[in-house]
Design a protein around this motif. Structure first.
Motif, mmCIF file in Angstrom:
data_model
loop_
_atom_site.group_PDB
_atom_site.id
_atom_site.type_symbol
_atom_site.label_atom_id
_atom_site.label_comp_id
_atom_site.label_asym_id
_atom_site.label_seq_id
_atom_site.Cartn_x
_atom_site.Cartn_y
_atom_site.Cartn_z
ATOM 1 N N CYS A 1 10.435 -10.948 -3.647
ATOM 2 C CA CYS A 1 11.374 -10.203 -4.512
ATOM 3 C C CYS A 1 12.154 -9.124 -3.776
ATOM 4 N N GLY A 2 11.772 -8.831 -2.519
ATOM 5 C CA GLY A 2 12.502 -7.832 -1.740
ATOM 6 C C GLY A 2 11.999 -6.406 -1.892
ATOM 7 N N ALA A 3 10.909 -6.221 -2.625
ATOM 8 C CA ALA A 3 10.364 -4.869 -2.798
ATOM 9 C C ALA A 3 9.849 -4.332 -1.465
ATOM 10 N N MET A 4 9.984 -3.032 -1.284
ATOM 11 C CA MET A 4 9.453 -2.367 -0.090
ATOM 12 C C MET A 4 8.548 -1.227 -0.520
ATOM 13 N N GLY A 5 7.430 -1.101 0.153
ATOM 14 C CA GLY A 5 6.528 0.011 -0.093
ATOM 15 C C GLY A 5 7.071 1.269 0.561
ATOM 16 N N PRO A 6 6.416 2.382 0.336
ATOM 17 C CA PRO A 6 6.868 3.637 0.934
ATOM 18 C C PRO A 6 6.784 3.597 2.460
ATOM 19 N N GLU A 7 7.725 4.262 3.089
ATOM 20 C CA GLU A 7 7.725 4.379 4.554
ATOM 21 C C GLU A 7 6.702 5.432 4.952
ATOM 22 N N VAL A 8 5.792 5.049 5.849
ATOM 23 C CA VAL A 8 4.727 5.954 6.266
ATOM 24 C C VAL A 8 4.729 6.106 7.784
ATOM 25 N N LEU A 9 4.112 7.174 8.246
ATOM 26 C CA LEU A 9 4.108 7.498 9.668
ATOM 27 C C LEU A 9 2.944 6.884 10.421
ATOM 28 N N LEU A 10 3.167 6.653 11.689
ATOM 29 C CA LEU A 10 2.185 6.395 12.727
ATOM 30 C C LEU A 10 1.490 5.039 12.733
ATOM 31 N N LYS A 11 0.773 4.658 11.682
ATOM 32 C CA LYS A 11 -0.073 3.469 11.756
ATOM 33 C C LYS A 11 0.271 2.443 10.694
ATOM 34 N N ARG A 12 0.141 1.175 11.063
ATOM 35 C CA ARG A 12 0.333 0.083 10.109
ATOM 36 C C ARG A 12 -0.655 0.198 8.949
ATOM 37 N N GLU A 13 -1.870 0.650 9.239
ATOM 38 C CA GLU A 13 -2.892 0.779 8.202
ATOM 39 C C GLU A 13 -2.454 1.750 7.098
ATOM 40 N N ASN A 14 -1.667 2.760 7.466
ATOM 41 C CA ASN A 14 -1.170 3.715 6.472
ATOM 42 C C ASN A 14 -0.222 3.027 5.486
ATOM 43 N N ALA A 15 0.547 2.049 5.973
ATOM 44 C CA ALA A 15 1.450 1.293 5.096
ATOM 45 C C ALA A 15 0.649 0.454 4.104
ATOM 46 N N VAL A 16 -0.450 -0.129 4.561
ATOM 47 C CA VAL A 16 -1.317 -0.924 3.680
ATOM 48 C C VAL A 16 -1.905 -0.025 2.594
ATOM 49 N N SER A 17 -2.413 1.129 2.971
ATOM 50 C CA SER A 17 -2.994 2.057 1.989
ATOM 51 C C SER A 17 -1.960 2.484 0.958
ATOM 52 N N ALA A 18 -0.746 2.786 1.407
ATOM 53 C CA ALA A 18 0.313 3.216 0.495
ATOM 54 C C ALA A 18 0.708 2.082 -0.451
ATOM 55 N N TRP A 19 0.791 0.853 0.064
ATOM 56 C CA TRP A 19 1.147 -0.311 -0.752
ATOM 57 C C TRP A 19 0.062 -0.593 -1.791
ATOM 58 N N ASN A 20 -1.181 -0.487 -1.387
ATOM 59 C CA ASN A 20 -2.298 -0.816 -2.272
ATOM 60 C C ASN A 20 -2.573 0.248 -3.324
ATOM 61 N N ARG A 21 -2.036 1.451 -3.152
ATOM 62 C CA ARG A 21 -2.250 2.527 -4.121
ATOM 63 C C ARG A 21 -1.394 2.244 -5.352
ATOM 64 N N ARG A 22 -2.006 2.206 -6.510
ATOM 65 C CA ARG A 22 -1.307 1.933 -7.763
ATOM 66 C C ARG A 22 -1.340 3.160 -8.650
ATOM 67 N N ASP A 23 -0.264 3.353 -9.397
ATOM 68 C CA ASP A 23 -0.153 4.491 -10.300
ATOM 69 C C ASP A 23 -1.331 4.489 -11.267
ATOM 70 N N GLY A 24 -1.964 5.622 -11.401
ATOM 71 C CA GLY A 24 -3.086 5.763 -12.316
ATOM 72 C C GLY A 24 -4.439 5.525 -11.680
ATOM 73 N N GLU A 25 -4.465 4.959 -10.464
ATOM 74 C CA GLU A 25 -5.732 4.759 -9.771
ATOM 75 C C GLU A 25 -6.100 6.001 -8.996
ATOM 76 N N ARG A 26 -7.393 6.261 -8.913
ATOM 77 C CA ARG A 26 -7.850 7.407 -8.144
ATOM 78 C C ARG A 26 -8.195 6.958 -6.727
ATOM 79 N N ASP A 27 -7.921 7.838 -5.762
ATOM 80 C CA ASP A 27 -8.349 7.587 -4.383
ATOM 81 C C ASP A 27 -9.841 7.841 -4.306
ATOM 82 N N GLU A 28 -10.526 6.991 -3.560
ATOM 83 C CA GLU A 28 -11.971 7.194 -3.394
ATOM 84 C C GLU A 28 -12.303 7.407 -1.954
#
Length: 73
Positions: free
Chosen positions: A46-73
């Protein structure tokens, strides 16, 4: 690295990729001093892009996987 959740917009889990977002310029004492790498997840369906994050690819995965209303653990 954690597995990517499906796209929050179209629901597809195929064609997701972690892409180099080009980086941001870094300056020291007003002088250019290279760049800092940035990454985002891209949905090839669909062409959606997650937020742009610094330094590590893993940070992009964490940002993409975070959903509104979910708590970080």
């Amino acid at each position: 690295m954690a597995e990517l959740k499906p796209c929050p917009f179209c629901g597809h889990s195929r064609n997701l990729s972690i892409e180099d977002a080009g980086g941001i310029d870094r300056y020291v004492d007003g002088e250019p001093d290279g760049s800092i790498p940035t990454w985002h997840v891209y949905c090839g369906y669909c062409g959606a892009m997650g937020p742009e994050v610094l330094l590590k690819r893993e940070n992009a995965v964490s940002a993409w996987n975070r959903r509104d209303g979910e708590r970080d653990e």
